[in-house]
Design a protein around this motif. Structure first.
Motif, short mmCIF file in Angstrom:
data_model
loop_
_atom_site.label_atom_id
_atom_site.label_comp_id
_atom_site.label_asym_id
_atom_site.label_seq_id
_atom_site.Cartn_x
_atom_site.Cartn_y
_atom_site.Cartn_z
N MET A 181 -5.89 5.15 4.64
CA MET A 181 -6.32 4.18 3.64
C MET A 181 -7.82 3.93 3.73
SD MET A 181 -3.26 1.33 3.95
CE MET A 181 -3.20 1.40 5.75
N HIS A 224 3.93 4.40 7.66
CA HIS A 224 3.91 4.44 6.20
C HIS A 224 3.09 5.65 5.74
CE1 HIS A 224 3.08 2.42 2.07
NE2 HIS A 224 4.27 2.99 2.09
N GLU A 230 -0.54 7.38 -3.84
CA GLU A 230 0.03 6.04 -3.68
C GLU A 230 -1.09 5.01 -3.55
OE1 GLU A 230 3.57 3.64 -3.26
OE2 GLU A 230 3.31 5.78 -3.71
N PRO A 231 -1.04 3.92 -4.33
CA PRO A 231 -2.11 2.92 -4.23
C PRO A 231 -2.11 2.23 -2.87
CG PRO A 231 -0.33 2.13 -5.64
CD PRO A 231 -0.04 3.57 -5.36
N VAL A 232 -3.29 1.71 -2.51
CA VAL A 232 -3.44 0.98 -1.25
C VAL A 232 -3.20 -0.50 -1.50
CG1 VAL A 232 -5.06 0.31 0.56
CG2 VAL A 232 -5.05 2.66 -0.31
N ASP A 233 -2.28 -1.06 -0.75
CA ASP A 233 -1.97 -2.48 -0.88
C ASP A 233 -2.77 -3.26 0.16
OD1 ASP A 233 -0.09 -4.72 -1.85
OD2 ASP A 233 0.22 -4.75 0.33
N LEU A 234 -3.47 -4.33 -0.27
CA LEU A 234 -4.31 -5.08 0.65
C LEU A 234 -3.51 -5.66 1.81
CD1 LEU A 234 -7.06 -6.25 1.42
CD2 LEU A 234 -6.55 -8.22 -0.06
N ALA A 235 -2.28 -6.08 1.55
CA ALA A 235 -1.47 -6.66 2.62
C ALA A 235 -1.19 -5.62 3.71
CB ALA A 235 -0.16 -7.20 2.05
N GLU A 236 -0.87 -4.37 3.29
CA GLU A 236 -0.63 -3.32 4.28
C GLU A 236 -1.91 -2.98 5.04
OE1 GLU A 236 0.57 1.39 4.74
OE2 GLU A 236 0.26 0.55 2.75
N THR A 257 -10.40 0.98 -3.54
CA THR A 257 -9.45 1.46 -2.55
C THR A 257 -9.04 2.89 -2.89
OG1 THR A 257 -7.50 0.67 -3.78
CG2 THR A 257 -8.49 -0.86 -2.17
N ARG A 259 -6.69 6.52 -0.99
CA ARG A 259 -5.91 7.07 0.11
C ARG A 259 -6.20 8.56 0.18
NH1 ARG A 259 -1.27 4.61 2.40
NH2 ARG A 259 -1.12 3.23 0.60
#
Length: 496
Positions: A181, A224, A230-236, A257, A259
């Motif tokens: 990420m 993961h 696949e988009p990057v999620d800020l929480a992950e 963001t 990946r």
């Protein structure tokens, strides 16, 4: 004097821009074709190592780039293990942290000032070469077709190089790490170190500053592994950084963001006929150690003076064969080093991680090991194989020694793009050889201090030849032979 032939460079990244500047400064017409319509404000590389700073210093660019970044004298690997750069020889005993777009800005400014042509929005769609040159077909930003012909072409167009594909060259290797990420973020809690790196076995994270309040975050989550699309999620991202570093530093407000997966690949041959490959088009590495961009810039420094010498007729095209011979082993060594670092950083089982950390901490406290690690990562230790029977200094990096008069040090003397012959003080016979008969190709300088060694330094800062001969006549003969071999025959007409 007959005008030299020309060079086309494909790719306006760091390697292509440095090469363009070197060729233009040497009086070689050069055109850079860049697929992107505008320069990128994004950045991949942050690390400018000591050897690269020396190369930039020899082109009067180091000072401008130093003003854009922060110096790091010790780089942490795992736990208490650190690479100490502060003991490196030379003027730059540190790593400069600055975004890649700053490096490209400085390099592009020099290339344009020297007369290089940069054509943006030009995509290469075809390539042909024959015994006299290379022709590329290009598609311009408005969709129209065009073509360029050159004596030589250099592909500096990255990991997905169109030039490498057009040559039909394989790019063997493997993915070193997947689903990494990337994000540009703000941090509420500023890290204590300029570069922040850590791992937990299941997670890895790295933080580097842009210098304007934004940080580049790089993170990897073993649990993961998803496609690059696949988009990057800020929480992950925050959770992964916390697992690796113990805190996410109040990460927020991502402006970008992505990946990606990191490959380790190298083309078997850096040239085919009149076409050469440099930088990521020839080799791509894991980001560990920050050596990828630096290796590409050093490729360009090695190739530029050789192309100029051949095109000016000072030497035969056989000199160009030394580009692959010298740089391919360096690329292979960087692959091993960076690959080893990334695999060590992502070890899974806790006992293995503990053993790794302890071993690395112990090794980096042993002076010879610590010195070798710093020289390897920084590029200072790169040396090219000398011919059999050569002086021990041959092929090694030339230190920035003080010189008598002006220029006052070696890197300043190299700024003319010529060879530099360094001799003992008060050696008029040798001075005559260099300043009168090879004046267009060689700068002669006297070492400031007692020395018995005479050395011929290449334009890329490596030692071409050296001798400890003290008898004046024999030394003068040896130097004349070395100048003829490396710089070509002397000028035909000399005024005595």
């Amino acid at each position: 004097m007959t005008a030299p032939g020309n060079v086309v460079i494909v790719g306006a990244g760091p390697a292509g821009l440095l090469l363009a500047g070197d060729l233009a400064a040497a009086g070689v017409p050069v055109t850079v074709l860049e697929r992107r319509a505008t320069g990128s404000s994004l950045t991949r590389a942050f690390a400018v190592h000591a050897r690269t700073l020396e190369i930039l210093d020899a082109r009067e660019m180091a000072g401008e780039l130093l003003a854009t970044g922060q110096k790091v004298r010790r780089v942490r690997l795992f736990g208490a293990a650190r690479v100490d750069l502060s003991r490196l020889p030379g003027r730059f005993p540190y790593l400069l942290v600055t975004p890649q777009y700053e490096t490209e800005r400085v390099l592009e400014g020099r290339a344009l000032a020297a007369g290089a042509e940069i054509v943006r929005g030009a995509e290469v769609v075809g390539l042909r070469q024959d015994e006299t040159g290379v022709e590329v077909e290009i598609r311009l930003a408005d969709g129209t077709a065009d073509h360029r012909r050159a004596d030589y072409l250099v592909g500096c167009d990255g990991v997905r190089s169109r030039i490498r594909e057009a040559l039909g060259l394989p790019f063997p290797g493997r993915s070193a790490i997947r689903s990494v990420m990337l994000a540009d973020v703000r941090l509420d809690d500023e890290p204590r170190e300029v570069l922040t790196v850590g791992s937990s076995g299941d997670a890895f994270a790295f933080l580097a500053p842009f210098g304007d309040g934004w940080y580049r975050a790089i993170a990897w989550n073993r649990d993961h592994q998803v496609p690059d699309t696949e988009p990057v999620d800020l929480a992950e991202l925050r959770a992964t950084v916390r697992r690796a570093l113990g805190t996410d530093h109040g990460m927020r407000d991502p402006r970008w963001t992505s990946r990606f997966h990191s490959d380790e690949r190298q083309v078997p041959r850096y040239s085919a006929g009149r076409v050469f490959l440099a930088g990521d088009a020839a080799h791509v590495h894991s980001p560990a150690g920050g050596m990828g961009m630096n290796t590409g810039l050093q490729d360009a420094a090695n190739l530029g003076w050789k192309l100029a010498a051949v095109l000016h007729g000072h030497t035969g095209p056989g000199l160009l064969d030394t580009y692959h011979a010298e740089r391919h082993p360096v690329g292979r060594a960087v692959l091993r080093t960076s690959g080893g670092l990334v695999r060590a950083a992502t070890l899974g089982p806790r006992p293995l991680r503990a053993a790794r950390t302890a071993a690395a901490a112990l090794a980096t406290r042993v002076p010879p090991v610590a010195r070798r690690a710093a020289e390897t990562v920084s590029g200072i230790g790169v040396a090219y194989p000398p011919p059999r029977g050569a002086h021990p200094l041959t092929g090694r990096r030339a230190p920035d020694i003080p010189l008598m008069g002006e220029p006052s040090r070696l890197h300043e003397a190299l700024r003319g793009g010529r060879f530099v012959l360094v001799v003992a003080a008060n050696d008029p016979a040798v001075t005559y050889l260099a300043t009168k008969r090879w004046a267009d190709r060689v700068h002669c300088a006297s070492a400031d201090g007692a020395t018995r060694t005479s050395a011929l330094v290449r334009p890329d800062g490596h030692i071409a030849w050296a001798t400890d001969e003290t008898a004046p006549d024999r030394r003068a003969t040896q130097i004349r032979d070395a100048l003829t071999m490396w710089c070509g025959p002397p000028a035909a007409h000399v005024h005595h």
